[in-house]
Write a protein that holds these residues in place. Structure first.
Motif, PDB file in Angstrom:
ATOM      1  N   LEU A  99      45.478  24.842  33.898  1.00  0.00           N
ATOM      2  CA  LEU A  99      46.513  25.058  34.894  1.00  0.00           C
ATOM      3  C   LEU A  99      46.188  26.253  35.773  1.00  0.00           C
ATOM      4  O   LEU A  99      45.645  27.260  35.301  1.00  0.00           O
ATOM      5  N   SER A 100      46.517  26.155  37.060  1.00  0.00           N
ATOM      6  CA  SER A 100      46.349  27.276  37.977  1.00  0.00           C
ATOM      7  C   SER A 100      47.490  28.266  37.766  1.00  0.00           C
ATOM      8  O   SER A 100      48.667  27.900  37.827  1.00  0.00           O
ATOM      9  N   LYS A 101      47.129  29.521  37.503  1.00  0.00           N
ATOM     10  CA  LYS A 101      48.146  30.518  37.188  1.00  0.00           C
ATOM     11  C   LYS A 101      47.554  31.908  37.386  1.00  0.00           C
ATOM     12  O   LYS A 101      46.409  32.156  37.033  1.00  0.00           O
ATOM     13  N   ASN A 102      48.341  32.810  37.958  1.00  0.00           N
ATOM     14  CA  ASN A 102      47.912  34.199  38.095  1.00  0.00           C
ATOM     15  C   ASN A 102      48.189  34.942  36.796  1.00  0.00           C
ATOM     16  O   ASN A 102      49.235  35.551  36.617  1.00  0.00           O
ATOM     17  N   PHE A 103      47.242  34.879  35.885  1.00  0.00           N
ATOM     18  CA  PHE A 103      47.439  35.474  34.561  1.00  0.00           C
ATOM     19  C   PHE A 103      46.795  36.851  34.450  1.00  0.00           C
ATOM     20  O   PHE A 103      46.912  37.522  33.442  1.00  0.00           O
ATOM     21  N   LEU A 104      46.092  37.283  35.513  1.00  0.00           N
ATOM     22  CA  LEU A 104      45.466  38.601  35.533  1.00  0.00           C
ATOM     23  C   LEU A 104      46.131  39.481  36.590  1.00  0.00           C
ATOM     24  O   LEU A 104      46.494  38.993  37.672  1.00  0.00           O
ATOM     25  N   ARG A 105      46.279  40.760  36.293  1.00  0.00           N
ATOM     26  CA  ARG A 105      46.796  41.705  37.291  1.00  0.00           C
ATOM     27  C   ARG A 105      45.825  42.880  37.395  1.00  0.00           C
ATOM     28  O   ARG A 105      45.265  43.351  36.416  1.00  0.00           O
ATOM     29  N   ARG A 106      45.641  43.357  38.613  1.00  0.00           N
ATOM     30  CA  ARG A 106      44.720  44.452  38.866  1.00  0.00           C
ATOM     31  C   ARG A 106      45.380  45.786  38.539  1.00  0.00           C
ATOM     32  O   ARG A 106      46.525  46.023  38.925  1.00  0.00           O
ATOM     33  N   VAL A 107      44.639  46.679  37.855  1.00  0.00           N
ATOM     34  CA  VAL A 107      45.191  47.984  37.500  1.00  0.00           C
ATOM     35  C   VAL A 107      44.453  49.139  38.176  1.00  0.00           C
ATOM     36  O   VAL A 107      45.012  50.226  38.341  1.00  0.00           O
ATOM     37  N   ARG A 108      43.212  48.949  38.574  1.00  0.00           N
ATOM     38  CA  ARG A 108      42.508  49.996  39.306  1.00  0.00           C
ATOM     39  C   ARG A 108      41.291  49.401  40.010  1.00  0.00           C
ATOM     40  O   ARG A 108      40.805  48.324  39.651  1.00  0.00           O
ATOM     41  N   SER A 109      40.804  50.152  41.014  1.00  0.00           N
ATOM     42  CA  SER A 109      39.708  49.655  41.833  1.00  0.00           C
ATOM     43  C   SER A 109      38.807  50.806  42.246  1.00  0.00           C
ATOM     44  O   SER A 109      39.256  51.948  42.397  1.00  0.00           O
ATOM     45  N   LEU A 110      37.512  50.489  42.426  1.00  0.00           N
ATOM     46  CA  LEU A 110      36.527  51.485  42.823  1.00  0.00           C
ATOM     47  C   LEU A 110      35.578  50.838  43.835  1.00  0.00           C
ATOM     48  O   LEU A 110      35.046  49.759  43.601  1.00  0.00           O
ATOM     49  N   THR A 111      35.367  51.509  44.972  1.00  0.00           N
ATOM     50  CA  THR A 111      34.459  51.010  46.002  1.00  0.00           C
ATOM     51  C   THR A 111      33.065  51.590  45.782  1.00  0.00           C
ATOM     52  O   THR A 111      32.916  52.803  45.592  1.00  0.00           O
ATOM     53  N   LEU A 112      32.048  50.709  45.809  1.00  0.00           N
ATOM     54  CA  LEU A 112      30.666  51.120  45.581  1.00  0.00           C
ATOM     55  C   LEU A 112      29.774  50.600  46.704  1.00  0.00           C
ATOM     56  O   LEU A 112      30.017  49.515  47.249  1.00  0.00           O
ATOM     57  N   SER A 113      28.745  51.390  47.040  1.00  0.00           N
ATOM     58  CA  SER A 113      27.810  50.938  48.069  1.00  0.00           C
ATOM     59  C   SER A 113      26.857  49.869  47.534  1.00  0.00           C
ATOM     60  O   SER A 113      26.354  49.036  48.287  1.00  0.00           O
ATOM     61  N   SER A 114      26.611  49.886  46.225  1.00  0.00           N
ATOM     62  CA  SER A 114      25.742  48.890  45.604  1.00  0.00           C
ATOM     63  C   SER A 114      26.113  48.753  44.134  1.00  0.00           C
ATOM     64  O   SER A 114      26.823  49.590  43.581  1.00  0.00           O
ATOM     65  N   TYR A 115      25.589  47.695  43.513  1.00  0.00           N
ATOM     66  CA  TYR A 115      25.908  47.438  42.098  1.00  0.00           C
ATOM     67  C   TYR A 115      24.737  46.723  41.457  1.00  0.00           C
ATOM     68  O   TYR A 115      24.165  45.779  42.028  1.00  0.00           O
ATOM     69  N   THR A 116      24.361  47.170  40.259  1.00  0.00           N
ATOM     70  CA  THR A 116      23.296  46.512  39.495  1.00  0.00           C
ATOM     71  C   THR A 116      23.831  45.893  38.211  1.00  0.00           C
ATOM     72  O   THR A 116      23.576  44.723  37.921  1.00  0.00           O
ATOM     73  N   ALA A 117      24.575  46.682  37.415  1.00  0.00           N
ATOM     74  CA  ALA A 117      25.126  46.186  36.152  1.00  0.00           C
ATOM     75  C   ALA A 117      26.224  47.136  35.705  1.00  0.00           C
ATOM     76  O   ALA A 117      26.340  48.265  36.198  1.00  0.00           O
ATOM     77  N   GLY A 118      27.032  46.666  34.765  1.00  0.00           N
ATOM     78  CA  GLY A 118      28.103  47.506  34.251  1.00  0.00           C
ATOM     79  C   GLY A 118      28.395  47.212  32.798  1.00  0.00           C
ATOM     80  O   GLY A 118      28.085  46.128  32.285  1.00  0.00           O
ATOM     81  N   SER A 119      28.990  48.192  32.096  1.00  0.00           N
ATOM     82  CA  SER A 119      29.370  48.012  30.703  1.00  0.00           C
ATOM     83  C   SER A 119      30.344  49.119  30.319  1.00  0.00           C
ATOM     84  O   SER A 119      30.580  50.058  31.097  1.00  0.00           O
ATOM     85  N   THR A 120      30.901  49.027  29.127  1.00  0.00           N
ATOM     86  CA  THR A 120      31.853  50.027  28.660  1.00  0.00           C
ATOM     87  C   THR A 120      31.455  50.521  27.280  1.00  0.00           C
ATOM     88  O   THR A 120      30.858  49.788  26.476  1.00  0.00           O
ATOM     89  N   LEU A 121      31.791  51.779  27.013  1.00  0.00           N
ATOM     90  CA  LEU A 121      31.710  52.367  25.676  1.00  0.00           C
ATOM     91  C   LEU A 121      33.096  52.911  25.378  1.00  0.00           C
ATOM     92  O   LEU A 121      33.519  53.917  25.970  1.00  0.00           O
TER      93      LEU A 121
END
Length: 767
Positions: A502-524
């Motif tokens: 089903l189509s549904k907005n189940f995600l909400r945005r909590v923060r955003s960051l603008t970057l000039s470029s991107y290669t990869a990302g991860s969390t610790l």
């Protein structure tokens, strides 16, 4: 008298001296040929022939546009040990003296003489010429032919590029040539179906001990025409072709096979035939019908991607001028095509030219064979010609300069081998698919059944839970052709995937960051680390400045490579760990504290290596492209477009999953682990669940699949413009293009493409 006697004595002494001189000179010449290190030949537009006593190099007239000097060196001693042990006898480096490499416009003829001890019999194709690859391996030159003349036994082959050449011995195989019965259906009144493959070996349909075409035509007699288009050729096979060339006064492998196929069908006159042919195999069928009207037991012919009017894809002049030895990133700016797609296009073209060898010249639009087909008149046979509408690997050159040279790579017009204009004959249809998957699309197979005019159950591909490939492999060099998928019927008690999404907005945005470029990302933990084109950020704070490669999370730390050094990120911060010990071109790598897993692309696939305790070990060889290595839930995944290999925590291979498990048209995009189950994202937008004896397919209809990831207890499938919660059966669309995504502790991080740069945003599940 005494004077005459003296004169005779002088002449006799001089004759002995002369004879001695000639003997010594002959011995010197023999030693020179046996032990010479180098030779050279000057190549102009008129061509040339020269070489060593065991290797002859013949460059045809017009192969190069200007005068060149070829340098030929026999490799011996310590340098010889750098190359694969698979080579037998001497190795020879053939190169241009000026160091400027060129791609020949006509195939270069190589002839290598070998010791008779390696000859296994006139019907065995166990020997082939090969060239050395940059990674220390080798690649067999397709169409290598065994022969014999007054000098002895030899193998000859044709190539368009220079390299280090030598002889390899394959497993002694008996040459297959002719029509082979796959399955007899005595009670069926329908014509037998004859499969004639071309450049793509998967068209044969072989899966383990069975054949996919048996599922497509369950009540029809099935046969296959086997011939050596790209395989090595035995002495008897090669001599038959050479005899054809002598009689015809021209080289045409297609017409040679057309004549042989006609003899086979005449001997099988008790059968009527419907023929399915692919690529160059279709040209063999058409020329058979054109050259041998006496063959009257063919009812209908269905051609897939057959270049009836020729193809530009295998034109050596185009490839040499535009692509050979040129940087795809530079060409991208010139032609306006994304460099990664341009690179795949280049590899695709190069592979086809290498595969076809001298046959490539026969299928150019202005070749004599193609011109003769303009007069084809097969009134007694119904012919259907099918062309695809989608070039492979997402390539589309429409609106660029390349469109004039390669209409076969224009979306909606070609399939990467033929254009709709070049495949026209009989009743021409354009269906969805590329050269590699046109014949495996379920809807296309249904259409083929209609064209053959005999009602059979529609082949719908591999049924859910019907096939599995769980393949513990002992030999890391095992090829994909030798992996035998097992077919088992499994009763499914509970479906993994929801019936509807089903189509549904189940995600909400909590923060955003603008970057000039991107290669990869991860969390610790709750810390977010991002690799960019200039360094590493912890969210918006710069932590490291410099180039970054192979940025991966492993267990409780992140590792990456920068300027030859390994760096680790843990809860304390970033630290320089050790020098990177691998000194070769690496496609992808995963760096742990104790070992390095890395991949190298080789012709036809990829090799995976383990560097541990100062030693390098080959782990596996796999088909496919698009290589990535990742750690998932305590296991390591080696992924290519054609296969996933699973390693345990000690780097021991546990299982393999081939993309053919999901149908010939599906490529692997990404995979993730949950407990002992694999979730695999496929190029057709579906997700496969593989666990032990169980296989289930979830058809998500993702237009452009990007990634699959595990977040808490959920599985998320990421597309270019949407995120699907596979577990809950809901999907959320986005207007912006998604570049990447990775999981955090509390939400998922999505990278969106913006007009300038990218944005990294954290989204959390509602409720």
């Amino acid at each position: 008298m005494s004077l005459l006697k003296k004169i005779l004595e002088i002449l006799l002494r001089r004759k002995i001296v002369l004879i001695s001189f000639l003997v010594v000179l002959g011995a010197v010449l023999i030693l020179f040929f046996l032990f010479q290190k180098e030779a050279s030949l000057r190549v102009g537009k008129e061509g040339a022939e020269s070489g060593f006593i065991n290797l002859k190099v013949e460059v045809p007239s017009g192969a190069f546009g200007k005068q060149k000097v070829l340098k030929i060196t026999r490799i011996s001693g310590d340098e010889r040990r750098k190359y694969s042990d698979a080579f037998i006898g001497d190795l020879y480096r053939v190169e241009f003296a000026d160091g400027v490499n060129e791609f020949a416009l006509k195939p270069i003829h190589l002839k290598y003489y070998f010791d008779s001890q390696y000859f296994r019999g006139e019907n065995y194709n166990n020997l082939a010429l090969a060239y050395a690859t940059d990674d220390g391996g080798y690649r067999v030159i397709p169409g290598s032919m065994i022969g014999k003349d007054e000098r002895g036994y030899f193998v000859e082959a044709f190539t368009y590029h220079l390299s280090v050449f030598g002889l390899v011995m394959k497993t002694a195989g008996f040459q297959k040539h002719g029509v082979t019965l796959l399955r007899e259906m005595v009670t069926s009144p329908a014509p037998a179906v004859l499969i004639v493959p071309g450049e793509d070996p998967t068209f044969k349909g072989s899966v383990g001990d069975g054949n996919i075409w048996e599922a497509v035509f369950p009540d029809r007699t099935l046969m296959i025409y086997e011939y050596a288009l790209y395989d090595s050729r035995s002495l008897s096979y090669s001599e038959a072709y050479r005899e054809f060339v002598r009689k015809e006064g021209r080289r045409s492998f297609i017409d040679f096979e057309a004549d042989f196929l006609s003899k086979e069908l005449l001997e099988l006159s008790r059968y009527d035939f419907d023929i399915l042919a692919h690529g160059t195999g279709g040209l063999i069928v058409l020329r058979m019908l054109q050259r041998h009207p006496e063959v009257g037991n063919v009812r209908r012919v269905v051609l897939f991607s057959t270049p009836v009017r020729g193809t530009n894809v295998v034109n050596p002049l185009y490839f040499s001028s535009m692509f050979f030895e040129k940087d795809p990133e530079v060409l991208s700016g010139i032609f306006g095509v994304e460099w990664t797609k341009l690179k795949m296009m280049t590899l695709h073209i190069r592979n086809l030219i290498d595969t076809l060898g001298e046959v490539a010249l026969e299928i150019l639009p202005d070749s004599s064979l193609i011109r003769q087909l303009e007069n084809f008149n097969g009134k007694d046979v119904e012919i259907f010609s099918i062309c695809g509408d989608t070039p492979p690997y997402g390539v589309d050159v429409s609106g660029t300069e390349l469109e004039k040279f390669y209409p076969e790579f224009v979306k909606e017009n070609g399939d990467g081998f033929v254009s709709i204009q070049s495949c026209r004959i009989g009743k021409t249809l354009q269906l969805k698919g590329s050269f590699y998957d046109l014949y495996s699309q379920r809807e296309n197979l249904s259409r083929v059944e209609e064209l053959l005019g005999y009602e059979t159950p529609v082949f719908s591909g591999f049924k859910d839970d019907s096939y599995r490939e769980y393949l513990p492999v002992q030999n890391p060099e095992i090829s994909s052709e030798s992996l035998s998928p097992q077919e088992e019927k499994v009763e499914v008690e509970k479906k993994v995937f929801p019936q509807k999404f089903l189509s549904k907005n189940f995600l909400r945005r909590v923060r955003s960051l603008t970057l000039s470029s991107y290669t990869a990302g991860s969390t610790l933990g709750k810390d977010v680390y991002v690799a960019t084109g200039s360094g590493v950020l912890m969210w918006d704070r710069e932590m490291f400045k410099g180039s970054v490669k192979f940025f991966k999370k492993v267990n409780d730390y992140i590792s990456f490579l920068s300027k030859g050094d390994i760096y680790l990120i843990d809860r304390v911060g970033i630290s320089r760990y050790a020098p990177f010990p691998v000194n070769v071109d690496v496609e992808d790598a995963l760096i742990t504290k104790d070992a390095i897993l890395y991949a190298q692309m080789v012709p036809g696939g990829v090799r995976y290596y383990l560097f541990e305790d100062g030693k390098e070990k080959l782990l596996a060889t796999s088909p496919g492209i698009g290589v990535s290595i990742k750690e998932e839930n305590g296991r390591y995944l080696l992924l290519s477009s054609k296969e996933i290999i699973v390693l345990d925590e000690d780097f021991a291979e546990k299982e393999r999953v081939l993309s053919s498990l999901f149908g010939d048209g599906a490529d692997i995009v990404d995979g993730t682990f949950v407990d002992d189950a694999l979730y695999i994202l496929l190029s057709d937008g579906s997700v496969a669940y593989v666990s032990g004896e169980k296989l289930e397919m979830g058809h998500l209809a993702l237009s452009v699949p990007v990634k699959i990831l595990r977040f808490q207890e959920k599985i998320f499938a990421i597309g270019e413009n949407e995120v699907i919660d596979v577990t809950e059966g809901v999907r959320q669309s986005f207007t912006r293009k998604i570049v990447d995504a990775f999981a955090g502790e509390e939400g998922i991080f999505i990278v969106f493409e913006e007009k300038v740069g990218v944005s990294l945003e954290e989204w959390r599940v509602e409720g």
